[in-house]
Design a protein around this motif. Structure first.
Motif, PDB file in Angstrom:
ATOM      1  N   PRO A   1     -15.214 -71.897 -50.253  1.00 20.30           N
ATOM      2  CA  PRO A   1     -15.158 -70.911 -51.522  1.00 20.30           C
ATOM      3  C   PRO A   1     -15.844 -71.777 -52.690  1.00 20.30           C
ATOM      4  N   ASN A   2     -15.903 -72.981 -52.604  1.00 15.23           N
ATOM      5  CA  ASN A   2     -16.711 -73.618 -53.781  1.00 15.23           C
ATOM      6  C   ASN A   2     -17.396 -75.108 -53.300  1.00 15.23           C
ATOM      7  N   LEU A   3     -18.182 -75.574 -54.329  1.00 20.78           N
ATOM      8  CA  LEU A   3     -19.013 -76.724 -53.873  1.00 20.78           C
ATOM      9  C   LEU A   3     -17.844 -77.835 -53.748  1.00 20.78           C
ATOM     10  N   LYS A   4     -16.869 -77.883 -54.515  1.00 16.35           N
ATOM     11  CA  LYS A   4     -16.239 -79.172 -54.227  1.00 16.35           C
ATOM     12  C   LYS A   4     -15.479 -79.164 -53.158  1.00 16.35           C
ATOM     13  N   GLN A   5     -14.924 -77.943 -52.515  1.00 13.31           N
ATOM     14  CA  GLN A   5     -14.217 -78.026 -51.217  1.00 13.31           C
ATOM     15  C   GLN A   5     -15.069 -78.373 -50.030  1.00 13.31           C
ATOM     16  N   SER A   6     -16.389 -77.927 -50.033  1.00 13.65           N
ATOM     17  CA  SER A   6     -17.508 -78.280 -49.322  1.00 13.65           C
ATOM     18  C   SER A   6     -17.666 -79.879 -49.177  1.00 13.65           C
ATOM     19  N   PHE A   7     -17.777 -80.434 -50.261  1.00 18.92           N
ATOM     20  CA  PHE A   7     -17.780 -81.860 -50.328  1.00 18.92           C
ATOM     21  C   PHE A   7     -16.633 -82.670 -49.804  1.00 18.92           C
ATOM     22  N   GLN A   8     -15.314 -82.167 -50.113  1.00 21.77           N
ATOM     23  CA  GLN A   8     -14.278 -82.505 -49.450  1.00 21.77           C
ATOM     24  C   GLN A   8     -14.194 -82.484 -48.060  1.00 21.77           C
ATOM     25  N   HIS A   9     -14.720 -81.383 -47.477  1.00 25.69           N
ATOM     26  CA  HIS A   9     -14.762 -81.146 -46.072  1.00 25.69           C
ATOM     27  C   HIS A   9     -15.818 -82.167 -45.349  1.00 25.69           C
ATOM     28  N   PHE A  10     -16.979 -82.416 -46.079  1.00 28.17           N
ATOM     29  CA  PHE A  10     -17.929 -83.637 -45.622  1.00 28.17           C
ATOM     30  C   PHE A  10     -17.393 -84.779 -45.710  1.00 28.17           C
ATOM     31  N   MET A  11     -16.679 -85.078 -46.774  1.00 25.52           N
ATOM     32  CA  MET A  11     -16.261 -86.714 -46.968  1.00 25.52           C
ATOM     33  C   MET A  11     -14.953 -86.755 -46.299  1.00 25.52           C
ATOM     34  N   ALA A  12     -14.404 -85.828 -45.628  1.00 22.93           N
ATOM     35  CA  ALA A  12     -12.874 -85.994 -45.052  1.00 22.93           C
ATOM     36  C   ALA A  12     -13.032 -87.089 -44.063  1.00 22.93           C
ATOM     37  N   THR A  13     -11.957 -87.927 -43.776  1.00 22.28           N
ATOM     38  CA  THR A  13     -11.999 -88.814 -42.670  1.00 22.28           C
ATOM     39  C   THR A  13     -11.858 -88.229 -41.288  1.00 22.28           C
ATOM     40  N   GLU A  14     -12.848 -88.882 -40.318  1.00 19.70           N
ATOM     41  CA  GLU A  14     -12.767 -88.142 -39.048  1.00 19.70           C
ATOM     42  C   GLU A  14     -12.041 -89.165 -38.016  1.00 19.70           C
ATOM     43  N   LYS A  15     -11.641 -88.530 -37.076  1.00 19.76           N
ATOM     44  CA  LYS A  15     -10.855 -89.399 -35.915  1.00 19.76           C
ATOM     45  C   LYS A  15     -11.741 -89.200 -34.787  1.00 19.76           C
ATOM     46  N   LEU A  16     -12.088 -90.542 -34.158  1.00 16.78           N
ATOM     47  CA  LEU A  16     -12.906 -90.428 -33.030  1.00 16.78           C
ATOM     48  C   LEU A  16     -11.809 -90.813 -31.804  1.00 16.78           C
ATOM     49  N   GLU A  17     -11.554 -89.740 -31.127  1.00 15.97           N
ATOM     50  CA  GLU A  17     -10.559 -89.799 -30.339  1.00 15.97           C
ATOM     51  C   GLU A  17     -10.991 -89.503 -28.839  1.00 15.97           C
ATOM     52  N   LYS A  18     -12.230 -88.812 -28.593  1.00 11.69           N
ATOM     53  CA  LYS A  18     -13.051 -88.564 -27.452  1.00 11.69           C
ATOM     54  C   LYS A  18     -13.418 -89.966 -26.687  1.00 11.69           C
ATOM     55  N   PRO A  19     -13.386 -89.956 -25.514  1.00  8.64           N
ATOM     56  CA  PRO A  19     -13.808 -91.188 -24.755  1.00  8.64           C
ATOM     57  C   PRO A  19     -15.153 -91.577 -25.178  1.00  8.64           C
ATOM     58  N   GLU A  20     -16.124 -90.508 -25.286  1.00 11.63           N
ATOM     59  CA  GLU A  20     -17.649 -91.060 -25.588  1.00 11.63           C
ATOM     60  C   GLU A  20     -17.704 -91.311 -27.077  1.00 11.63           C
ATOM     61  N   GLU A  21     -16.707 -91.009 -27.976  1.00 14.54           N
ATOM     62  CA  GLU A  21     -16.762 -91.269 -29.360  1.00 14.54           C
ATOM     63  C   GLU A  21     -16.044 -92.845 -29.798  1.00 14.54           C
ATOM     64  N   MET A  22     -15.234 -93.096 -28.769  1.00 15.62           N
ATOM     65  CA  MET A  22     -14.260 -94.203 -29.029  1.00 15.62           C
ATOM     66  C   MET A  22     -15.234 -95.653 -29.492  1.00 15.62           C
ATOM     67  N   TYR A  23     -14.726 -96.344 -30.460  1.00 14.18           N
ATOM     68  CA  TYR A  23     -15.305 -97.490 -30.540  1.00 14.18           C
ATOM     69  C   TYR A  23     -15.058 -98.382 -29.410  1.00 14.18           C
ATOM     70  N   SER A  24     -15.831 -99.355 -29.175  1.00 13.67           N
ATOM     71  CA  SER A  24     -15.831-100.211 -27.955  1.00 13.67           C
ATOM     72  C   SER A  24     -16.003-101.572 -28.473  1.00 13.67           C
ATOM     73  N   CYS A  25     -15.101-102.582 -28.158  1.00 15.16           N
ATOM     74  CA  CYS A  25     -14.830-103.828 -28.671  1.00 15.16           C
ATOM     75  C   CYS A  25     -15.946-104.671 -27.570  1.00 15.16           C
ATOM     76  N   ASN A  26     -16.870-105.560 -28.418  1.00 22.88           N
ATOM     77  CA  ASN A  26     -17.792-106.298 -27.695  1.00 22.88           C
ATOM     78  C   ASN A  26     -17.051-107.455 -26.990  1.00 22.88           C
ATOM     79  N   ALA A  27     -15.813-107.862 -27.323  1.00 23.27           N
ATOM     80  CA  ALA A  27     -15.471-109.147 -27.077  1.00 23.27           C
ATOM     81  C   ALA A  27     -14.448-108.794 -25.717  1.00 23.27           C
ATOM     82  N   CYS A  28     -13.555-107.938 -25.834  1.00 27.06           N
ATOM     83  CA  CYS A  28     -12.904-107.485 -24.690  1.00 27.06           C
ATOM     84  C   CYS A  28     -13.065-105.956 -23.892  1.00 27.06           C
TER      85      CYS A  28
END
Length: 92
Positions: free
Chosen positions: A12-39
């Motif tokens: 509805p307004n530009l501020k809400q669009s920015f808040q949606h864009f800047m919201a924290t995203e969770k990476l939970e799908k296997p192809e998105e998950m963080y992979s530790c180089n050490a282990c």
């Protein structure tokens, strides 16, 4: 760089669009998950977007078209734009 361009979803307004864009995203799908180089194990991760500093010119693209399986449909909703906007909430 004298300018930056970003693509925002329609709200509805530009501020809400920015808040949606800047919201924290969770990476939970296997192809998105963080992979530790050490282990070599994968784990959930979060991404939080922020600007290091605001450019002199910020180009905002509004994503007005959405795919519906048979093509694209234009979102014709209006969006409120303020004359000025405090961008401190979106910077580090």
């Amino acid at each position: 760089m004298p300018f930056k361009d970003i693509s925002l979803s329609i709200s509805p307004n530009l501020k809400q669009s920015f808040q949606h864009f800047m919201a924290t995203e969770k990476l939970e799908k296997p192809e998105e998950m963080y992979s530790c180089n050490a282990c070599q194990t994968k784990t959930n991760a979060k991404i939080k977007k922020r600007f290091l500093n605001m450019p002199p010119y910020l180009i905002i693209h509004l994503r007005r078209f959405e795919g519906n399986g048979n093509g694209f449909v234009k979102n014709k909703k209006s969006i409120e734009f303020p004359f000025s906007m405090d961008m401190d909430d979106y910077c580090n």
